[in-house]
Motif scaffolding. Structure first.
Motif, short mmCIF file in Angstrom:
data_model
loop_
_atom_site.label_atom_id
_atom_site.label_comp_id
_atom_site.label_asym_id
_atom_site.label_seq_id
_atom_site.Cartn_x
_atom_site.Cartn_y
_atom_site.Cartn_z
N VAL A 93 0.85 -1.20 0.00
CA VAL A 93 0.00 0.00 0.00
C VAL A 93 0.89 1.25 0.00
N PHE A 94 1.90 1.22 0.85
CA PHE A 94 2.81 2.36 0.93
C PHE A 94 3.53 2.57 -0.41
N GLY A 95 4.00 1.47 -1.00
CA GLY A 95 4.69 1.56 -2.30
C GLY A 95 3.78 2.15 -3.36
N GLN A 96 2.55 1.70 -3.41
CA GLN A 96 1.63 2.21 -4.42
C GLN A 96 1.27 3.67 -4.18
N LEU A 97 1.08 4.01 -2.91
CA LEU A 97 0.73 5.41 -2.60
C LEU A 97 1.85 6.36 -3.00
N THR A 98 3.08 5.96 -2.72
CA THR A 98 4.20 6.87 -3.04
C THR A 98 4.56 6.83 -4.52
N HIS A 99 4.49 5.64 -5.14
CA HIS A 99 4.96 5.52 -6.52
C HIS A 99 3.85 5.72 -7.55
N ASP A 100 2.75 4.96 -7.41
CA ASP A 100 1.70 5.00 -8.43
C ASP A 100 0.79 6.21 -8.26
N VAL A 101 0.42 6.50 -6.99
CA VAL A 101 -0.46 7.65 -6.75
C VAL A 101 0.37 8.93 -6.69
N GLY A 102 1.61 8.78 -6.25
CA GLY A 102 2.49 9.95 -6.19
C GLY A 102 2.25 10.85 -4.99
N LEU A 103 1.76 10.29 -3.90
CA LEU A 103 1.52 11.09 -2.70
C LEU A 103 2.83 11.41 -1.99
N PRO A 104 2.90 12.57 -1.33
CA PRO A 104 4.09 12.86 -0.51
C PRO A 104 4.07 11.99 0.75
N LEU A 105 5.25 11.87 1.37
CA LEU A 105 5.36 11.02 2.57
C LEU A 105 4.40 11.44 3.66
N SER A 106 4.19 12.76 3.77
CA SER A 106 3.34 13.27 4.85
C SER A 106 1.91 12.75 4.74
N LEU A 107 1.50 12.34 3.55
CA LEU A 107 0.18 11.74 3.39
C LEU A 107 0.27 10.22 3.34
N ALA A 108 1.29 9.71 2.65
CA ALA A 108 1.41 8.26 2.45
C ALA A 108 1.58 7.52 3.78
N ILE A 109 2.36 8.10 4.69
CA ILE A 109 2.61 7.41 5.97
C ILE A 109 1.33 7.29 6.81
N PRO A 110 0.59 8.40 7.03
CA PRO A 110 -0.67 8.22 7.79
C PRO A 110 -1.65 7.29 7.09
N LEU A 111 -1.72 7.35 5.76
CA LEU A 111 -2.66 6.47 5.06
C LEU A 111 -2.26 5.01 5.20
N THR A 112 -0.94 4.74 5.21
CA THR A 112 -0.48 3.36 5.40
C THR A 112 -0.86 2.87 6.79
#
Lengths: 341, 331
Positions: A93-112
């Motif tokens: 999920v984290f990989g997809q959020l950061t790579h495919d969706v392109g979210l910044p860490l500040s969003l990807a980490i809480p979402l993970t």
């Protein structure tokens, strides 16, 4: 156990944790003795170096986090086999959020972390809500979460190339010690407060001793169970972030088999698999004993030359666990024999 | 009393381990130590690599370590390399499961003066001195196209079954196959290229469809390993054994049955034993300084000279497995 009553120091000395501490110190000293040498290339390698201790700490953080998450669950006489699968799912999920969706860490980490919490909530809903047996429920989600991670990536995609700021979480140091150690310490302190210093902790144990009794005594069993399983989901997600940062890659097979190491650590740490009895300190010592054994063995030249460090450490970890269980039973067995006489 | 008894119990587990370990503090010097890592330990492909590596190690008088993950696990590969660095081996040769994943730890090994090479599957180029390359894309493509032409007497229609139309290696092989076709075999026509998603069943149905759509089809060429038995099964079930020939890139064991039945004519791959043999020779040559960056050729024992192309040591032309020799190989 039959010790002279009222002697407080004795009670401390004879506790399971004390025994584990002795084992830890003994194995550490032995590895220090046999693992320190000048290697074939003239480089002095030592088990006792600070770098090596940090290495052990780094490698044990994820299993340690999972073991901490499992401690309150096992105290309720439950089990969660899905923690490592959820770790794998959260890594993807984290990989997809950061790579495919392109979210910044500040969003990807809480979402993970949210994804981890949701995974835990699935377990909680089935166990606390429908009162299904935890072993069966989490056996199901064990396959479900891993299967989902594999399906999301076709089993083949590996996410690499994370920002260096994120990798520092797994490979760098904060204030002189491995960065992830702070997370580990934070979670450990939190768990200790929960289990040993809170009302909820008392309820958790009561549930483990006698679920029916707890219900009649006014403990909100459902609420307590929901809490520990959702918490385990959150901690698994945190472990996923640490794992991804340490290896610099997220793949569907992340941390396969870690749940068994984590359960081993908890049980070795003296927590009863039947619930009610155990401690966070014991779990931490269990994690340390296994981590030192694994690392120490794997770096002994004679073991490396046997080309089977992995198999041997599995063998010894298993052996150690069985011995711990048998030894835990000894006082009971001895007194049973005495009574019969 | 209880206390002493318990501790004694724990000690009794640990002590024998350390007694065994104490022998290790005396480390063998002089004899070079080469560590070879497969993608996974139980894989027949790598077991046959090891057979060649053992032979080379024996000839050279070096100590060979062979360890890897029980399953293909990139994280575990890193741990084992770390342990080899601790031991201070002279050379490390890795078949990388994950290109980026393994590179950091290989660079660490290089920093300590350990010679590093890769074989079978490369790491990032700066993390090793040489890559022992089992086959170039052009070499594979030419071997497949030449064999197809030989079986068809250089005339007629053929079709390709690939893993996917987008995968990098598949596209590259296809490109070189088409190049060879245009240059050398003007009488032959490539009627279709069909993807099978690396699935045997899908390859089988694609092959069946290709045969009914192209009644003149003389040969099926499978360029991903599951497609070779897939195509063979389709030809067998269609009752076209012999009239539609099957060749492809795959492992002998997966295709043995069809080759012996005469459904599949040729399986193209390399000799994995030679790959292991060559890798150990290259590692040893790096250690004793006879192989240096910039070399153009390199001699490996009984296998003779090998070409070196920049930072790649080439195993050479692929090997053709057919009815007469397939039983000599088990992987």
């Amino acid at each position: 156990m039959k010790f002279s009553a009222g002697s407080a120091w004795r009670r401390i000395l004879f506790r399971h944790e004390m025994l584990l501490l002795v084992v830890l110190i003994v194995e550490w000293l032995l590895f220090l003795h046999f693992g320190t040498m000048t290697n074939r290339r003239g480089v002095t390698v030592g088990f006792g170096t600070l770098d090596r201790q940090f290495d052990i700490l780094r490698h044990s953080c994820e299993i340690g986090l999972l073991a901490l998450a499992l401690t309150p669950i096992i105290l309720t006489a439950g089990i969660d086999l899905s923690v490592a699968s959820l770790l794998g799912l959260c890594a993807i999920v984290f990989g997809q959020l950061t790579h495919d969706v392109g979210l910044p860490l500040s969003l990807a980490i809480p979402l993970t972390l949210l994804a981890g919490g949701l995974g835990g909530a699935v377990n909680a809903g089935l166990i606390a809500g429908l009162r299904l047996p935890p072993l069966i429920v989490t056996l199901g989600t064990y396959s479900l979460f891993r299967g989902l991670a594999e399906a999301m990536t076709g089993g083949a995609v590996t996410y690499t190339q994370f920002p260096s700021g994120f990798l520092a979480l797994g490979q760098g140091r904060w204030l002189g010690v491995p960065a992830q150690a702070w997370i580990f310490v934070g979670v450990a302190v939190g768990m200790w407060m929960l289990v040993h210093r809170s009302v909820a902790g008392r309820f958790i144990r009561v549930i483990g001793f006698a679920p029916e009794g707890a219900q009649y005594a006014g403990v909100r069993v459902g609420k307590c169970l929901t809490f520990v399983y959702v918490l385990a989901g959150l901690v698994s997600a945190a472990a996923a972030l640490v794992y991804t940062a340490r290896l610099g890659q997220a793949k569907a097979d992340a941390a396969v088999g870690y749940e068994l190491y984590a359960i081993t650590a908890v049980v070795l740490g003296g927590t009863s698999i039947f619930g009610g009895k155990g401690s966070v300190t014991g779990t931490l010592l269990g994690v340390a004993v296994i981590a030192v054994l694994k690392n120490g063995l794997a770096t002994l030249p004679v073991v490396i030359r046997m080309n089977s460090a992995e198999e041997l450490s599995g063998l010894l970890t298993g052996g150690l666990l069985l011995f711990a269980l048998v030894i835990g039973m000894l006082p009971k067995l001895l007194s049973a024999v005495c009574i019969r006489r | 009393m209880t206390f002493r008894f318990r501790t004694g119990f724990f000690l009794s587990i640990l002590v024998p381990v350390f007694l065994a370990a104490s022998a290790s503090t005396v480390l063998a010097q002089g004899k070079a130590m080469i560590a070879l890592m497969p993608k996974s330990k139980g894989n027949a492909y790598f077991i046959s690599c090891k057979a060649g590596a053992d032979k080379a190690a024996k000839e050279l008088g070096v100590e060979l370590l062979f360890d890897g993950p029980v399953d293909a696990n990139a994280a575990r590969q890193n741990e084992i390399v770390e342990n080899w660095i601790t031991l201070g081996v002279d050379a490390i040769a890795v078949a990388a499961e994950n290109k980026e994943g393994i590179s950091t730890v290989l660079r660490k090994a290089q920093k300590q003066g350990i010679k590093v090479l890769t074989y079978d599957a490369d790491s990032l180029p700066d993390a090793r001195s040489f890559f022992v390359n089992q086959a170039t894309p052009e070499g594979i493509a030419n071997a497949l196209m030449d064999e197809a032409a030989r079986l068809c007497n250089s005339t007629g229609q053929f079709a390709i079954l690939s893993a996917s139309l987008t995968a990098g290696n598949q596209r590259e092989w296809q490109m070189y196959i088409e190049k060879r076709l245009a240059e050398k075999y003007p009488q032959m026509t490539l009627v279709a290229v069909r993807p099978c998603d690396d699935l045997k069943d899908r390859a089988q149905s694609e092959a069946t469809a290709l045969m009914s759509a192209n009644p003149e089809l003389k040969l099926l060429m499978a360029i991903c390993s599951p497609a070779v038995p897939g195509a063979a099964e389709a030809v067998k079930q269609a009752g076209r054994v012999g009239s539609v020939k099957v060749i492809g890139l795959g492992l002998p064991n997966e295709n043995r049955r069809y080759v012996k039945e005469g459904v599949t004519q040729t399986v193209v791959l390399w000799k994995t034993e030679d790959l292991g043999y060559l890798t150990v020779y290259a590692a040893n040559a790096l250690v004793n300084g006879t192989l240096k960056p910039g070399a153009t050729s390199f001699k490996a024992g009984s296998l003779g000279e090998f070409a070196v192309d920049k930072d790649q040591i080439l195993l050479g032309t692929p090997f053709l497995f057919n009815k007469t020799n397939i039983d000599d190989y088990n992987f």
